[in-house]
Design a protein around this motif. Structure first.
Motif, PDB file in Angstrom:
ATOM      1  N   ARG A 181       0.845  -1.215   0.000  1.00 63.04           N
ATOM      2  CA  ARG A 181       0.000   0.000   0.000  1.00 63.04           C
ATOM      3  C   ARG A 181       0.873   1.254   0.000  1.00 63.04           C
ATOM      4  N   ALA A 182       1.973   1.218   0.737  1.00 58.69           N
ATOM      5  CA  ALA A 182       2.885   2.360   0.737  1.00 58.69           C
ATOM      6  C   ALA A 182       3.465   2.578  -0.661  1.00 58.69           C
ATOM      7  N   VAL A 183       3.767   1.492  -1.351  1.00 61.97           N
ATOM      8  CA  VAL A 183       4.287   1.596  -2.716  1.00 61.97           C
ATOM      9  C   VAL A 183       3.230   2.208  -3.642  1.00 61.97           C
ATOM     10  N   VAL A 184       1.987   1.739  -3.518  1.00 58.31           N
ATOM     11  CA  VAL A 184       0.896   2.277  -4.339  1.00 58.31           C
ATOM     12  C   VAL A 184       0.756   3.778  -4.106  1.00 58.31           C
ATOM     13  N   ARG A 185       0.850   4.199  -2.854  1.00 62.04           N
ATOM     14  CA  ARG A 185       0.740   5.624  -2.540  1.00 62.04           C
ATOM     15  C   ARG A 185       1.905   6.417  -3.124  1.00 62.04           C
ATOM     16  N   ALA A 186       3.102   5.863  -2.980  1.00 60.95           N
ATOM     17  CA  ALA A 186       4.280   6.582  -3.490  1.00 60.95           C
ATOM     18  C   ALA A 186       4.219   6.721  -5.006  1.00 60.95           C
ATOM     19  N   LEU A 187       3.729   5.699  -5.689  1.00 69.62           N
ATOM     20  CA  LEU A 187       3.605   5.767  -7.145  1.00 69.62           C
ATOM     21  C   LEU A 187       2.569   6.800  -7.569  1.00 69.62           C
ATOM     22  N   ALA A 188       1.546   6.974  -6.740  1.00 75.53           N
ATOM     23  CA  ALA A 188       0.476   7.914  -7.082  1.00 75.53           C
ATOM     24  C   ALA A 188       0.778   9.346  -6.660  1.00 75.53           C
ATOM     25  N   ALA A 189       1.809   9.539  -5.856  1.00 71.94           N
ATOM     26  CA  ALA A 189       2.106  10.867  -5.313  1.00 71.94           C
ATOM     27  C   ALA A 189       2.503  11.842  -6.426  1.00 71.94           C
ATOM     28  N   ARG A 190       2.000  13.053  -6.318  1.00 72.39           N
ATOM     29  CA  ARG A 190       2.359  14.118  -7.258  1.00 72.39           C
ATOM     30  C   ARG A 190       2.588  15.407  -6.465  1.00 72.39           C
ATOM     31  N   LEU A 215      10.971  -0.942  -3.571  1.00 69.06           N
ATOM     32  CA  LEU A 215      10.304   0.349  -3.485  1.00 69.06           C
ATOM     33  C   LEU A 215       9.846   0.660  -2.060  1.00 69.06           C
ATOM     34  N   ALA A 216       9.401  -0.349  -1.340  1.00 74.58           N
ATOM     35  CA  ALA A 216       8.987  -0.121   0.050  1.00 74.58           C
ATOM     36  C   ALA A 216      10.181   0.280   0.905  1.00 74.58           C
ATOM     37  N   ARG A 217      11.341  -0.284   0.604  1.00 74.82           N
ATOM     38  CA  ARG A 217      12.555   0.087   1.363  1.00 74.82           C
ATOM     39  C   ARG A 217      12.852   1.571   1.170  1.00 74.82           C
ATOM     40  N   HIS A 218      12.684   2.046  -0.051  1.00 78.32           N
ATOM     41  CA  HIS A 218      12.917   3.477  -0.294  1.00 78.32           C
ATOM     42  C   HIS A 218      11.908   4.332   0.479  1.00 78.32           C
ATOM     43  N   ASP A 226       8.277   8.795   3.169  1.00 76.76           N
ATOM     44  CA  ASP A 226       7.795   8.049   4.341  1.00 76.76           C
ATOM     45  C   ASP A 226       6.384   8.465   4.753  1.00 76.76           C
ATOM     46  N   ARG A 227       5.882   9.568   4.186  1.00 82.93           N
ATOM     47  CA  ARG A 227       4.491   9.955   4.469  1.00 82.93           C
ATOM     48  C   ARG A 227       3.511   8.923   3.923  1.00 82.93           C
ATOM     49  N   ALA A 228       3.986   8.080   2.992  1.00 84.47           N
ATOM     50  CA  ALA A 228       3.111   7.043   2.439  1.00 84.47           C
ATOM     51  C   ALA A 228       2.664   6.048   3.506  1.00 84.47           C
ATOM     52  N   TRP A 229       3.363   6.019   4.640  1.00 84.99           N
ATOM     53  CA  TRP A 229       3.025   5.074   5.710  1.00 84.99           C
ATOM     54  C   TRP A 229       2.073   5.692   6.740  1.00 84.99           C
TER      55      TRP A 229
END
Length: 625
Positions: A181-190, A215-218, A226-229
């Motif tokens: 889910r964190a990865v999905v959020r990071a990919l969607a971030a703009r 990607l989750a490690r990043h 890290d706001r994706a979490w």
């Protein structure tokens, strides 16, 4: 599905077999579909599973175990398919990512589109693409457990693990899902983090477990990503009450009799099955581009002797049906406020309408027009010490006459002081939150002998308290000398390690007192199975803590872009069956429907004014004998 139906089907009753197949096709499709992520092999695996179920039915020794037995067969077929893929890695999704039933609509897309998922619920569905095979297999079961379609014993049996080992695996899978889910959020971030973009430079665009880890490690290490979490609502709360993804196809008259087609009960049928007729019929589930239903959980309806089969959905006009059919299983998703993103969402087949404080009515958002049913005569009122009602000052002076008319033995209003004094109806005060405990306790002690404590502290939209905060205040509640109920969690009181379990563990460790457990339950499955789901939840909580139960809020409703209620007939049927069940459980001391007043036609309200019960109210008024 009753055990009697299984026994009849096992004995060769064709109509019973038709009903059994019709009910379990959606469940098997969902298990296999999620485990295989909508791969083109889904229809083959479902076909083989159903054939094995029907073929093995005459040898099933314990009909009451049919559900767990069928689920175990489905998982066995999923594992067999996986073993074949490993042995032949140049076929299927191991070689060609385009080899799927619909490259643009995998099972996550089906869930998002046909269940109209939004916000964090959609995020969870998208995140499932990033799990490895073992975790997807486990998720296919756990998702259905969270949605109230399976229980933990059925999950454990399907996994062939001990209960403890299954719990560990589920926790690990949930951690992987959160990372996805964190990865999905990071990919969607703009705008996207430049460093994250650099990591993506060599990514081929396919979600895999390996890339999830990278990607989750990043996201964990990057101060921007890290706001994706943050503000990540527990997946079980998002999935709770979510219905089955509807089976995406329409059978035609060629499928003249589903049970006969499976079993070869008529001349030439076995050859039809072996020749691929049933396979073709199942394949059309995935292939149909425009399924004959809109978004919600579907029920296969076998119509008349012509054998035409339709997909029936809640709140949608259907072809004329001549045979009785079970109701569908719409999902439930009570609203929750959240930071990123905002949405309507659930909290379990056990979720309360928590978008507003309890003093407010459920959302008045649009909902399907309820079926119009005329009550011929008002059933006689039945008094019960168990039966209660929840209300508040919005009903004003109508509270007293309605409470008398509904024949409640007790009532509460989420407050330490009553909104009405009603002779013969006990008022039970509540300390709602932790903001003004001393003053509330003084009022509560003056107004009653039993105390309800802290409304849904596990939700930030309600009293929003940690187990530690509640435990620190608990001595003040004990000091009143009143009989003391637990906090009422919104959901998950039977979940090991959950909010309520942490609270009860602290109670034991500190030597504090809890005299009974208060629960809430809101069912998003509007079928006849809702009462069993409620009973299972209550039974699980009682088995875990062995304390009397008060069910202080319950009803059927779900939230998906507004509040959706079942038809009046469904709600009335649920009241009749659930109150009979609750009256019969010795460890259930009291129960209370949500809510005394009706704010709009078709909601759960019992009274439209002080003396006129709704259809729901008429049923509840007669309950409790």
């Amino acid at each position: 599905m009753s055990t009697a139906t299984v026994i009849a089907a096992r004995a060769g009753d064709q109509r019973a077999l038709d009903a059994l197949v019709g009910e379990y096709l959606p469940l098997i499709y969902n298990i296999v579909g999620r485990a295989l992520q909508g791969h083109a092999d889904v229809d083959d695996v479902v076909q083989e599973t159903m054939l094995r179920i029907v073929d093995g039915l005459p040898r099933l020794r314990e009909p009451e175990s049919f559900r767990s037995w069928a689920v175990a067969i489905a998982m066995s077929q999923v594992r067999d398919r996986h073993r074949r893929q490993v042995q032949a890695p140049l076929v299927g999704d191991w070689a060609d990512p385009t080899d799927s039933a619909d490259p643009g609509a995998d099972f996550a897309d089906l869930a998002i589109t046909r269940l109209r998922l939004s916000g964090q619920r959609q995020e969870v569905a998208e995140a499932t693409r990033w799990l490895d095979h073992d975790d997807r297999e486990l998720l296919s079961l756990w998702w259905l457990e969270a949605a109230g379609q399976l229980d933990r014993d059925e999950v454990v049996e399907a996994l062939h693990l001990t209960r403890q080992h299954a719990a560990v695996r589920i926790q690990r899978m949930k951690a992987q899902l959160d990372a996805a889910r964190a990865v999905v959020r990071a990919l969607a971030a703009r705008p996207r983090c430049p460093e994250f973009g650099a990591v993506l430079h060599s990514w081929d665009g396919r979600p895999t477990a390996l890339w999830r880890k990278r990607l989750a490690r990043h996201t964990r290490d990057c101060r921007q990503c890290d706001r994706a979490w943050t503000d990540m609502i527990a997946a079980e709360r998002l999935l709770a009450g979510v219905a089955l993804v509807p089976v995406p196809f329409v059978f035609t008259a060629a499928a003249a009799n589903t049970g006969a087609l499976l079993t070869g009960a008529s001349a030439g049928t076995a050859a039809t099955v072996k020749g691929g007729g049933f396979k073709a019929m199942l394949a059309s589930w995935v292939a149909a581009s425009k399924p004959a239903m809109v978004g919600l959980a579907a029920t296969v309806v076998l119509a008349g002797t012509a054998g035409a089969v339709y997909i029936a959905t809640q709140g949608e006009s259907q072809p004329a049906i001549t045979a009785a059919a079970p109701s569908g299983s719409p999902d439930q998703a009570p609203p929750q406020a959240e930071s990123v993103p905002t949405e309507s969402m659930p909290a379990q087949s056990v979720l309360a309408p928590n978008s507003t404080p309890p003093s407010a009515s459920p959302s008045a958002a649009s909902s399907p027009t309820p079926a119009k049913t005329t009550v011929a005569a008002l059933p006689p009122a039945t008094k019960s010490a168990k039966k209660g009602a929840s209300t508040n000052d919005k009903f004003g002076s109508n509270n007293a006459p309605a409470l008398r008319d509904v024949q409640a033995g007790w009532f509460y209003n989420w407050s330490p002081s009553p909104v009405a004094n009603v002779s013969g109806v006990e008022f039970v005060p509540m300390v709602w939150g932790g903001g003004n405990v001393a003053a509330d306790l003084a009022k509560a002690k003056a107004n009653g002998k039993t105390l309800l404590a802290f409304n849904e502290p596990d939700l930030k939209e309600q009293s929003n308290m940690t187990p530690q905060q509640v435990l620190d205040l608990w001595p003040q509640l004990q000091a009143t000398g009143m009989r003391l109920g637990s906090p009422a969690p919104a959901y998950g009181a039977d979940t090991p390690g959950g909010w309520f379990d942490q609270f009860m563990t602290g109670i034991r460790q500190r030597g504090y007192r809890v005299d009974f457990i208060a629960l809430h339950w809101y069912g998003g499955d509007f079928s006849a199975n809702a009462t069993n789901q409620l009973k299972t939840y209550i039974q699980n909580v009682y088995n875990r803590y062995h304390l009397p139960i008060w069910l202080t809020e319950y009803a059927l409703m779900r939230f998906d872009n507004g509040t959706v209620y079942p038809s009046m007939d469904q709600q009335v049927a649920f009241i009749n069956s659930s109150t009979a069940m609750l009256q019969g459980l010795s460890y259930v001391e009291r129960y209370s429907w949500f809510l005394l007043y009706s704010s709009k036609p078709g909601d759960t309200g019992l009274y439209s004014n002080g003396t006129t019960p709704t259809q729901v109210g008429a049923a509840y008024r007669a309950a409790g004998g």
